[in-house]
Design a protein around this motif. Structure first.
Motif, PDB file in Angstrom:
ATOM      1  N   GLU A 244       0.824  -1.201   0.000  1.00  0.00           N
ATOM      2  CA  GLU A 244       0.000   0.000   0.000  1.00  0.00           C
ATOM      3  C   GLU A 244       0.861   1.255   0.000  1.00  0.00           C
ATOM      4  N   LEU A 245       0.384   2.266  -0.708  1.00  0.00           N
ATOM      5  CA  LEU A 245       1.077   3.547  -0.796  1.00  0.00           C
ATOM      6  C   LEU A 245       0.149   4.653  -0.316  1.00  0.00           C
ATOM      7  N   ASP A 246       0.629   5.455   0.637  1.00  0.00           N
ATOM      8  CA  ASP A 246      -0.138   6.596   1.138  1.00  0.00           C
ATOM      9  C   ASP A 246       0.043   7.781   0.189  1.00  0.00           C
ATOM     10  N   THR A 247      -1.039   8.254  -0.388  1.00  0.00           N
ATOM     11  CA  THR A 247      -1.004   9.392  -1.299  1.00  0.00           C
ATOM     12  C   THR A 247      -1.974  10.466  -0.804  1.00  0.00           C
ATOM     13  N   GLU A 248      -1.955  11.613  -1.458  1.00  0.00           N
ATOM     14  CA  GLU A 248      -2.860  12.707  -1.090  1.00  0.00           C
ATOM     15  C   GLU A 248      -4.316  12.354  -1.373  1.00  0.00           C
ATOM     16  N   GLU A 249      -4.519  11.418  -2.290  1.00  0.00           N
ATOM     17  CA  GLU A 249      -5.874  11.007  -2.646  1.00  0.00           C
ATOM     18  C   GLU A 249      -6.321   9.765  -1.895  1.00  0.00           C
ATOM     19  N   GLY A 250      -5.517   9.315  -0.946  1.00  0.00           N
ATOM     20  CA  GLY A 250      -5.874   8.139  -0.159  1.00  0.00           C
ATOM     21  C   GLY A 250      -4.872   7.007  -0.334  1.00  0.00           C
ATOM     22  N   VAL A 251      -5.210   5.847   0.202  1.00  0.00           N
ATOM     23  CA  VAL A 251      -4.350   4.671   0.144  1.00  0.00           C
ATOM     24  C   VAL A 251      -4.556   3.944  -1.181  1.00  0.00           C
ATOM     25  N   VAL A 252      -3.442   3.628  -1.851  1.00  0.00           N
ATOM     26  CA  VAL A 252      -3.481   2.908  -3.126  1.00  0.00           C
ATOM     27  C   VAL A 252      -2.810   1.556  -2.951  1.00  0.00           C
ATOM     28  N   LYS A 253      -3.495   0.497  -3.376  1.00  0.00           N
ATOM     29  CA  LYS A 253      -2.918  -0.845  -3.324  1.00  0.00           C
ATOM     30  C   LYS A 253      -2.165  -1.097  -4.633  1.00  0.00           C
ATOM     31  N   VAL A 254      -0.865  -0.855  -4.584  1.00  0.00           N
ATOM     32  CA  VAL A 254      -0.048  -1.024  -5.790  1.00  0.00           C
ATOM     33  C   VAL A 254       0.107  -2.500  -6.135  1.00  0.00           C
ATOM     34  N   LEU A 255       0.330  -3.329  -5.114  1.00  0.00           N
ATOM     35  CA  LEU A 255       0.332  -4.782  -5.273  1.00  0.00           C
ATOM     36  C   LEU A 255      -0.790  -5.344  -4.410  1.00  0.00           C
ATOM     37  N   GLU A 256      -1.516  -6.332  -4.922  1.00  0.00           N
ATOM     38  CA  GLU A 256      -2.659  -6.861  -4.185  1.00  0.00           C
ATOM     39  C   GLU A 256      -2.639  -8.387  -4.184  1.00  0.00           C
ATOM     40  N   LYS A 257      -2.437  -8.954  -2.998  1.00  0.00           N
ATOM     41  CA  LYS A 257      -2.483 -10.403  -2.776  1.00  0.00           C
ATOM     42  C   LYS A 257      -1.576 -11.152  -3.751  1.00  0.00           C
ATOM     43  N   VAL A 258      -0.308 -10.751  -3.750  1.00  0.00           N
ATOM     44  CA  VAL A 258       0.689 -11.374  -4.630  1.00  0.00           C
ATOM     45  C   VAL A 258       1.383 -12.507  -3.887  1.00  0.00           C
ATOM     46  N   SER A 259       1.460 -13.669  -4.508  1.00  0.00           N
ATOM     47  CA  SER A 259       2.146 -14.820  -3.926  1.00  0.00           C
ATOM     48  C   SER A 259       3.286 -15.242  -4.850  1.00  0.00           C
ATOM     49  N   LEU A 260       4.425 -15.589  -4.231  1.00  0.00           N
ATOM     50  CA  LEU A 260       5.613 -15.951  -5.015  1.00  0.00           C
ATOM     51  C   LEU A 260       6.441 -16.942  -4.217  1.00  0.00           C
ATOM     52  N   THR A 261       6.857 -18.021  -4.859  1.00  0.00           N
ATOM     53  CA  THR A 261       7.700 -19.032  -4.221  1.00  0.00           C
ATOM     54  C   THR A 261       8.904 -19.309  -5.110  1.00  0.00           C
ATOM     55  N   ILE A 262      10.103 -19.245  -4.521  1.00  0.00           N
ATOM     56  CA  ILE A 262      11.338 -19.525  -5.251  1.00  0.00           C
ATOM     57  C   ILE A 262      12.126 -20.573  -4.464  1.00  0.00           C
ATOM     58  N   ASN A 263      12.467 -21.665  -5.121  1.00  0.00           N
ATOM     59  CA  ASN A 263      13.239 -22.725  -4.490  1.00  0.00           C
ATOM     60  C   ASN A 263      14.729 -22.529  -4.718  1.00  0.00           C
ATOM     61  N   SER A 264      15.530 -23.225  -3.953  1.00  0.00           N
ATOM     62  CA  SER A 264      16.974 -23.122  -4.086  1.00  0.00           C
ATOM     63  C   SER A 264      17.421 -23.635  -5.455  1.00  0.00           C
ATOM     64  N   GLY A 265      18.262 -22.863  -6.129  1.00  0.00           N
ATOM     65  CA  GLY A 265      18.779 -23.263  -7.432  1.00  0.00           C
ATOM     66  C   GLY A 265      17.816 -23.038  -8.591  1.00  0.00           C
ATOM     67  N   GLU A 266      16.754 -22.292  -8.377  1.00  0.00           N
ATOM     68  CA  GLU A 266      15.732 -22.073  -9.403  1.00  0.00           C
ATOM     69  C   GLU A 266      15.943 -20.740 -10.116  1.00  0.00           C
ATOM     70  N   ILE A 267      15.674 -20.709 -11.413  1.00  0.00           N
ATOM     71  CA  ILE A 267      15.621 -19.458 -12.170  1.00  0.00           C
ATOM     72  C   ILE A 267      14.153 -19.159 -12.418  1.00  0.00           C
ATOM     73  N   HIS A 268      13.665 -18.103 -11.780  1.00  0.00           N
ATOM     74  CA  HIS A 268      12.241 -17.767 -11.824  1.00  0.00           C
ATOM     75  C   HIS A 268      12.063 -16.451 -12.575  1.00  0.00           C
ATOM     76  N   GLY A 269      11.176 -16.444 -13.543  1.00  0.00           N
ATOM     77  CA  GLY A 269      10.927 -15.247 -14.330  1.00  0.00           C
ATOM     78  C   GLY A 269       9.697 -14.506 -13.839  1.00  0.00           C
ATOM     79  N   LEU A 270       9.792 -13.186 -13.790  1.00  0.00           N
ATOM     80  CA  LEU A 270       8.663 -12.326 -13.413  1.00  0.00           C
ATOM     81  C   LEU A 270       8.415 -11.379 -14.575  1.00  0.00           C
ATOM     82  N   VAL A 271       7.301 -11.560 -15.262  1.00  0.00           N
ATOM     83  CA  VAL A 271       7.030 -10.800 -16.475  1.00  0.00           C
ATOM     84  C   VAL A 271       5.774  -9.957 -16.290  1.00  0.00           C
ATOM     85  N   GLY A 272       5.767  -8.792 -16.916  1.00  0.00           N
ATOM     86  CA  GLY A 272       4.616  -7.904 -16.861  1.00  0.00           C
ATOM     87  C   GLY A 272       4.903  -6.612 -17.598  1.00  0.00           C
ATOM     88  N   GLU A 273       3.849  -5.850 -17.874  1.00  0.00           N
ATOM     89  CA  GLU A 273       4.008  -4.572 -18.556  1.00  0.00           C
ATOM     90  C   GLU A 273       4.657  -3.555 -17.630  1.00  0.00           C
TER      91      GLU A 273
END
Length: 335
Positions: A12-41
């Motif tokens: 959450e980010l506090d702004t003059e217009e109120g609280v903005v949820k920049v990320l919402e309920k994001v889950s991520l798991t990375i194991n040892s020795g893994e190459i994990h890609g995160l893609v998005g605009e």
């Protein structure tokens, strides 16, 4: 036990217009020795998620998560000093803006030697020289042809590509357990990009370094990553094995990304338009209710105004009420 385990992270980010949820309920798991890609605009929250893991967000940001574990330790319960001890040793990051991440009034040599951990097996009167030679070795590995001369220069004397190589050398030199690479080959020529990716692959295969590779180039991530997470406007769309996702995407957004990849087979007509989703990403101050892809999604229905839960099917995770190539099942939802 996963090396990094994040469940339902909201940023959450506090702004003059109120609280903005920049990320919402994001889950991520990375194991040892893994190459994990995160893609998005651009604007999807990829870099913010990486900074939240590293713990370098400002005071105006607020992190809420059900679980945020690092190697069995709770990151949310760590003090700022404990988080700083993780940075550069167990967790390292290659930032997207290398020029802004380097001190303009200090030489490259002084900055990279400061980041290196001295070899305690070397007598103390030789450690400074040994650290300098080690710095030159890593600069040479990332493609710097004359590392000794470059170490005497300042960041403002270098090109963006050279600054990026310096940042990569600083990040990988201490052999971290997790390397977060945010657009690591930005502003580099194709041959140097291949060299950097070979270096990252060697670190992964020979020293079991886990890598979180952040990029907007899906074609690059498909070639290098074991697993893939698709992020859109601060929400997880789909996550799982890269090959499986490419062969059978569940989420309409993943399908749209794959259809948008250019074909190099010659079947596409010259200057033909690529298929795209209508509209553009929503503004953070005017986020749609429920699934944030809803206004652009070709499969959207009335139910999409409710945020879909992250569902689990055979090592695949997706958040969609009307998935492609898979029947919706209410029993596999993750709460």
């Amino acid at each position: 036990m996963p090396l990094l385990d994040i469940r339902n992270l909201t940023l959450e980010l506090d702004t003059e217009e109120g609280v903005v949820k920049v990320l919402e309920k994001v889950s991520l798991t990375i194991n040892s020795g893994e190459i994990h890609g995160l893609v998005g605009e651009s604007g999807s929250g990829r870099t913010l998620l990486a900074k939240a893991i590293l713990g370098v967000l400002g005071s105006q940001w607020r992190i809420i998560a059900d679980r945020m574990m690092w190697d069995g330790k709770n990151l949310l319960e760590m003090t700022s000093k404990q988080r700083r001890n993780l940075m550069g040793s167990d967790i390292a990051m290659i930032f997207q803006d290398p020029v802004g991440s380097l001190d303009p009034v200090r030489t490259i040599g002084s900055q990279i030697t400061e980041a290196l951990t001295p070899n305690k097996t070397v007598p103390f009167w030789r450690r400074a020289k040994d650290t300098e030679l080690n710095a030159q070795k890593w600069l040479h590995k990332v493609g710097i042809k004359n590392p000794k001369r470059l170490m005497k220069r300042y960041p403002w004397e270098l090109t963006d590509g050279e600054c990026q190589k310096v940042m990569i050398a600083m990040a990988v030199s201490n052999h971290p357990k997790l390397l977060i690479a945010d657009e690591p080959t930005n502003s580099m020529e194709v041959s140097t990009q291949a060299q950097i990716f070979r270096l990252l692959t060697q670190l992964n295969q020979l020293q079991n370094v886990s890598i979180l590779l952040v990029s907007h180039e899906l074609e690059t991530l498909v070639s290098w990553c074991d697993n893939l997470t698709v992020l859109y406007s601060g929400q997880i769309m789909e996550s799982g094995n890269t090959t499986t996702i490419i062969e059978q995407p569940y989420h309409p957004y993943t399908y749209a990304l794959l259809k948008n990849l250019p074909e190099h087979t010659g079947k596409m007509r010259h200057k033909a338009l690529l298929p795209t989703l209508q509209g553009s990403s929503a503004s953070l101050h005017h986020l749609p209710a429920g699934c944030r892809l809803g206004p652009r999604c070709p499969e959207a229905q009335r139910k999409c105004v409710q945020q879909p839960k992250l569902r689990h099917v055979k090592d695949r995770y997706y958040a969609c009420h009307f998935p492609l190539n898979n029947e919706p099942d209410d029993d596999n939802a993750i709460t």
